[in-house]
Design a protein around this motif. Structure first.
Motif, PDB file in Angstrom:
ATOM      1  N   ARG A   1     -30.315   8.250  26.774  1.00 51.44           N
ATOM      2  CA  ARG A   1     -29.041   8.738  27.293  1.00 51.44           C
ATOM      3  C   ARG A   1     -28.447   9.811  26.395  1.00 51.44           C
ATOM      4  N   VAL A   2     -27.717  10.712  27.008  1.00 50.11           N
ATOM      5  CA  VAL A   2     -27.075  11.823  26.309  1.00 50.11           C
ATOM      6  C   VAL A   2     -26.077  11.326  25.278  1.00 50.11           C
ATOM      7  N   SER A   3     -25.343  10.263  25.576  1.00 47.21           N
ATOM      8  CA  SER A   3     -24.242   9.811  24.720  1.00 47.21           C
ATOM      9  C   SER A   3     -24.651   8.712  23.730  1.00 47.21           C
ATOM     10  N   ASP A   4     -25.891   8.612  23.409  1.00 48.26           N
ATOM     11  CA  ASP A   4     -26.387   7.529  22.567  1.00 48.26           C
ATOM     12  C   ASP A   4     -26.882   8.064  21.217  1.00 48.26           C
ATOM     13  N   ARG A   5     -26.310   7.539  20.101  1.00 49.65           N
ATOM     14  CA  ARG A   5     -26.729   7.974  18.759  1.00 49.65           C
ATOM     15  C   ARG A   5     -28.209   7.688  18.524  1.00 49.65           C
ATOM     16  N   ALA A   6     -28.719   6.597  19.045  1.00 51.65           N
ATOM     17  CA  ALA A   6     -30.137   6.272  18.887  1.00 51.65           C
ATOM     18  C   ALA A   6     -31.012   7.355  19.514  1.00 51.65           C
ATOM     19  N   SER A   7     -30.539   7.968  20.608  1.00 54.25           N
ATOM     20  CA  SER A   7     -31.280   9.069  21.234  1.00 54.25           C
ATOM     21  C   SER A   7     -31.386  10.248  20.283  1.00 54.25           C
ATOM     22  N   ARG A   8     -30.271  10.567  19.618  1.00 50.91           N
ATOM     23  CA  ARG A   8     -30.282  11.664  18.646  1.00 50.91           C
ATOM     24  C   ARG A   8     -31.287  11.391  17.534  1.00 50.91           C
ATOM     25  N   ASP A   9     -31.260  10.176  17.008  1.00 56.58           N
ATOM     26  CA  ASP A   9     -32.152   9.826  15.908  1.00 56.58           C
ATOM     27  C   ASP A   9     -33.622   9.869  16.335  1.00 56.58           C
TER      28      ASP A   9
END
Length: 135
Positions: free
Chosen positions: A67-75
């Motif tokens: 998901r766009v709004s998920d910190r885990a996605s960024r990591d």
């Protein structure tokens, strides 16, 4: 060497499968569940040298993580974008510079984040990798 687009796409897919936990499609699928990589259709440049000597492809690979709004996605995304490491797309693809004999050389040239990319109507955080293939 004349490049075969299907063989190159398959070869990139094989290399991406060396990344643990990454679902890999060596052709665009109808739907996906992240984390997933899609090897898309290449842009082809013919006759890079005189007399039909060398062809060149730029193959886009899209990696979708969540998901766009998920910190885990960024990591997760930054791990795939790293220049080295177990999750690195660059390390995986360049682990076989000939893609199993389908090319003379391969190099991951760039990684560009794509916010809010959609697949089958679902928004994901993604990154586009451009892979240079010489044959």
């Amino acid at each position: 060497m004349a490049l075969n687009a299907s063989a190159v796409m398959d070869g990139i897919g094989v290399r991406l499968q060396t990344i643990t936990g990454l679902r890999v499609f060596d052709f665009p699928p109808d739907s996906l569940q992240p984390p997933a990589a899609i090897v898309s259709y290449p842009e082809i440049s013919y006759d890079s040298t005189l007399g039909r000597g060398v062809d060149r492809m730029t193959v886009p690979v899209y990696v979708y993580v969540g998901r766009v709004s998920d910190r885990a996605s960024r990591d997760a995304l930054t791990a795939y974008m790293a220049g080295t490491g177990a999750q690195s797309i660059k390390t995986a693809v360049e682990g076989d510079k000939t893609l199993g004999g389908a090319a003379q050389s391969v190099r991951v040239m760039s990684a560009t984040p794509v916010d809010g990319s959609e697949v089958a109507g679902q928004p994901f955080v993604a990154v586009r990798f451009d892979i240079d293939v010489v044959g």
